[in-house]
Design a protein around this motif. Structure first.
Motif, mmCIF file in Angstrom:
data_model
loop_
_atom_site.group_PDB
_atom_site.id
_atom_site.type_symbol
_atom_site.label_atom_id
_atom_site.label_comp_id
_atom_site.label_asym_id
_atom_site.label_seq_id
_atom_site.Cartn_x
_atom_site.Cartn_y
_atom_site.Cartn_z
ATOM 1 N N UNK A 76 0.833 -1.206 0.000
ATOM 2 C CA UNK A 76 0.000 0.000 0.000
ATOM 3 C C UNK A 76 0.870 1.259 0.000
ATOM 4 N N UNK A 77 1.886 1.289 0.841
ATOM 5 C CA UNK A 77 2.739 2.479 0.921
ATOM 6 C C UNK A 77 3.632 2.588 -0.315
ATOM 7 N N UNK A 78 4.135 1.462 -0.830
ATOM 8 C CA UNK A 78 4.947 1.492 -2.047
ATOM 9 C C UNK A 78 4.132 2.011 -3.221
ATOM 10 N N UNK A 79 2.885 1.587 -3.329
ATOM 11 C CA UNK A 79 2.025 2.064 -4.409
ATOM 12 C C UNK A 79 1.775 3.562 -4.292
ATOM 13 N N UNK A 80 1.593 4.037 -3.058
ATOM 14 C CA UNK A 80 1.395 5.477 -2.862
ATOM 15 C C UNK A 80 2.638 6.255 -3.284
ATOM 16 N N UNK A 81 3.813 5.731 -2.969
ATOM 17 C CA UNK A 81 5.054 6.387 -3.374
ATOM 18 C C UNK A 81 5.191 6.393 -4.889
ATOM 19 N N UNK A 82 4.894 5.267 -5.510
ATOM 20 C CA UNK A 82 5.000 5.177 -6.972
ATOM 21 C C UNK A 82 4.034 6.146 -7.656
ATOM 22 N N UNK A 83 2.800 6.202 -7.186
ATOM 23 C CA UNK A 83 1.824 7.104 -7.797
ATOM 24 C C UNK A 83 2.236 8.565 -7.619
ATOM 25 N N UNK A 84 2.756 8.904 -6.469
ATOM 26 C CA UNK A 84 3.239 10.276 -6.254
ATOM 27 C C UNK A 84 4.426 10.567 -7.178
ATOM 28 N N UNK A 85 5.294 9.586 -7.364
ATOM 29 C CA UNK A 85 6.435 9.739 -8.275
ATOM 30 C C UNK A 85 5.960 9.974 -9.694
ATOM 31 N N UNK A 86 4.966 9.226 -10.148
ATOM 32 C CA UNK A 86 4.477 9.373 -11.519
ATOM 33 C C UNK A 86 3.788 10.717 -11.695
ATOM 34 N N UNK A 87 3.074 11.183 -10.689
ATOM 35 C CA UNK A 87 2.459 12.511 -10.788
ATOM 36 C C UNK A 87 3.509 13.588 -10.913
#
Length: 329
Positions: free
Chosen positions: A315-326
């Motif tokens: 869950x936290x890794x996905x949040x980091x990845x999505x923030x990175x892509x944004x």
């Protein structure tokens, strides 16, 4: 794989601040994530220590964290725990990113504790006692401040210098903080006379207690913990190691990340069951039950015991990845 983004420790911390980590974990549970369905993690014993593999999946993502635990590394000036996380697309299983696994652990573990505290602790909890002086101890100070008005911190540690250094970091945050020595491991299992008077007093007066150590035996007599205190224990993931004694567990409303995982890995629960102090029915619920208000706290202490689960990393890794892509858009 050559173009796979790598999110290092500083990037993970920047992309997912502690408060955000607490929120995304709660959002995932409210959206229906069931901690009980998380695959069990293989723990492989090696000559130098252990290798842990932690896989998990949701509809959108899958991931796995590979963590090594080498107990003798600190003597070599190396980290005791090291690791890497790989995030995959949930539909195609194509790799999306690699992340610093230890930064992820350092973030999600206290965030999970803070989520439990958000739903267990008294709203005005201000006095925090932290057992331990490492990264998780400091992470728990930061995380618990996100959900409760923590003002005073007592750091209890075997290494006086490290404990004082952590207390100084807390004072730099504007908190009142001081350090106390803990009883040496050779005095375990603890009895009341083994605990310094100042430590006993701090435990008895605490609103929150965070146990973030590598101890294999209880850190303090459970009878010292007052009714209404909230205790989180995160230091062990083995059925024979525990930070809390059976007296505290028996008096407490006990919440775990997942029942199946706790009954297999959490010595704080497994040992009292084995000794006949409690039964498995003593567990009040898992983290999803707590968020859904299916846990009713009794008059005694409240305990949250975690061993660390793969769904939290995902869950936290996905949040980091999505923030990175944004940020890249």
């Amino acid at each position: 794989m050559s173009g796979l983004p790598y999110l290092d420790a500083a990037t993970v911390e920047r992309l997912v601040p502690m408060g955000r980590a607490v929120d995304v974990l709660e959002d995932a549970l409210r959206a229906g994530l069931d901690p009980e369905t998380t695959p069990r993690r293989p723990i492989v014993d090696l000559p130098a220590g252990q290798l842990l593999l932690m896989p998990a999946s949701t509809r959108r993502y899958a991931g796995v964290k590979a963590v090594s635990i080498a107990p003798r590394n600190p003597e070599r000036g190396l980290p005791r725990i090291q690791g890497t996380y790989l995030l995959f697309d949930g539909d195609t299983l194509a790799p999306l990113a690699a992340l610093d696994g230890i930064a992820l652990t350092s973030l999600r573990t206290p965030a999970v504790s803070a989520l439990a505290v958000r739903h267990l602790a008294a709203p005005d909890a201000r006095r925090l006692v932290v057992f331990g002086s490492g990264p998780q101890a400091y992470g728990h100070v930061l995380a618990l401040r996100e959900v409760r008005p923590v003002e005073d911190v007592t750091v209890v540690g075997r290494d006086a210098g490290r404990a004082e250094a952590l207390a100084a970091r807390c004072r730099a945050l504007g908190l009142t903080a001081h350090a106390l020595p803990s009883a040496p491991p050779s005095s375990m299992p603890l009895r009341s006379g083994a605990v310094a008077e100042a430590v006993a007093e701090a435990v008895a007066e605490a609103d929150l207690i965070a146990c973030c150590t590598t101890a294999r035996h209880p850190l303090f007599p459970g009878k010292l913990a007052r009714d209404g205190v909230t205790v989180v224990a995160v230091g062990s993931h083995e059925p024979d190691a525990r930070e809390l004694d059976g007296d505290l567990i028996a008096r407490a409303t006990v919440v775990v990340e997942a029942r199946a995982a706790a009954l297999e890995e959490a010595g704080d629960v497994v040992v009292p069951i084995r000794q006949g102090t409690i039964t498995s029915h003593h567990l009040a619920g898992n983290l999803a039950d707590l968020i859904a208000r299916r846990v009713v706290a009794g008059p005694g202490p409240r305990v949250f015991k975690s061993t660390g689960m793969a769904w939290e990393d995902l869950v936290v890794a996905a949040a980091a990845y999505e923030a990175h892509m944004r940020a890249q858009a």
